[in-house]
Design an enzyme around this catalytic site. Structure first.
Site, PDB file in Angstrom:
ATOM      1  N   ARG A 178       0.865  -1.183   0.000  1.00 21.80           N
ATOM      2  CA  ARG A 178       0.000   0.000   0.000  1.00 21.80           C
ATOM      3  C   ARG A 178       0.900   1.232   0.000  1.00 21.80           C
ATOM      4  NH1 ARG A 178      -2.499   3.810   3.332  1.00 21.80           N
ATOM      5  NH2 ARG A 178      -4.676   4.282   2.779  1.00 21.80           N
ATOM      6  N   SER A 204     -12.308  -3.595   2.956  1.00 19.88           N
ATOM      7  CA  SER A 204     -12.451  -2.792   4.166  1.00 19.88           C
ATOM      8  C   SER A 204     -13.926  -2.656   4.521  1.00 19.88           C
ATOM      9  CB  SER A 204     -11.856  -1.396   3.955  1.00 19.88           C
ATOM     10  OG  SER A 204     -10.468  -1.469   3.710  1.00 19.88           O
ATOM     11  N   LYS A 217      -3.837   6.830   8.208  1.00 16.24           N
ATOM     12  CA  LYS A 217      -5.053   7.088   7.434  1.00 16.24           C
ATOM     13  C   LYS A 217      -5.943   8.002   8.258  1.00 16.24           C
ATOM     14  CE  LYS A 217      -8.380   4.830   4.399  1.00 16.24           C
ATOM     15  NZ  LYS A 217      -8.956   3.558   3.930  1.00 16.24           N
TER      16      LYS A 217
END
Length: 232
Positions: A57, A126, A155
């Site tokens: 990621r 998610s 995040k």
């Protein structure tokens, strides 16, 4: 939810129970924490320390950087027998032979990812609520990433999820769930009794001065809290 789901199926070399076990310590990369170290080196150290699943990621990477990293980490993970997925980029995952993808609620849909990658791929989604979890399961997800359990610099726009909601999600779907967001050796005990299969972590591994030592300590904490941990 409507619809009838098929029973557990194999995803490449991994069956459903193996995927569940491999979610114990799920490492999500972020080069911002590495302080000049290479991502490849840190991922290798994390696997040696006991990471059981790797997600690439890298939101700030160029397409060329993303592809190069994906190829390198694919080889490292496959050599170690660790599942390797890519965040959102379904086309890249298909191109380089990753084991699958992880998609968010605003990313490529689970159903589309499954259609593009086929039944042999691992698809994670998610989720923040029971409704999102059930919809992902119906669409063909193999596991869920649920959080954020705590506020995190990784995040900043993540939706907060309480331990009680995590427990409800785990009870609502038969696929495994990993908790994400501020998970580390100190907070791992919060997962006791929730039904979670493991924790997904970023800075707890990649911000550590020694990724291998940090991963090993977190692995011990998660194994003590959730059980398992002996397969690899």
């Amino acid at each position: 939810m409507g619809g009838v789901r098929r029973g557990p199926v194999a995803r490449g070399p991994w069956d459903a129970e193996t995927i569940r076990q491999d979610l114990l310590l799920y490492a999500v990369t972020d080069r911002i924490w590495l302080q000049g170290r290479s991502l490849e080196q840190c991922v290798e150290e994390a696997i040696l320390g006991g990471a059981t699943f790797i997600q690439l990621r890298e939101k700030e990477a160029t397409p060329a950087e993303q592809r190069a990293l994906a190829l390198s980490l694919r080889d490292i993970c496959h050599a170690a027998g660790v599942p390797f997925v890519i965040d959102d980029d379904v086309e890249l995952a298909r191109e380089i032979g990753a084991d699958g993808v992880h998609v968010g609620q605003q990313d490529t849909s689970c159903a589309k990812a499954r259609a593009l990658l086929g039944d042999g791929a691992i698809v994670g989604v998610s989720a923040h609520t029971v409704a999102e979890a059930e919809a992902a399961w119906e669409a063909g997800a193999d596991y869920l990433g649920v959080g954020a359990m705590h506020a995190t610099a990784t995040k900043t726009d993540a939706v907060g999820v309480t331990p009680e909601e995590l427990r409800r999600i785990c009870q609502a779907v038969p696929i495994p769930v990993v908790a994400i967001g501020g998970m580390n050796a100190r907070t791992a005990g919060e997962l006791s009794g929730t039904g979670a299969a493991g924790a997904a972590v970023v800075s707890a591994i990649f911000a550590a001065a020694d990724c291998r030592i940090a991963t090993a300590e977190l692995r011990r904490q998660l194994a003590a809290t959730l059980g398992g941990g002996d397969r690899r």
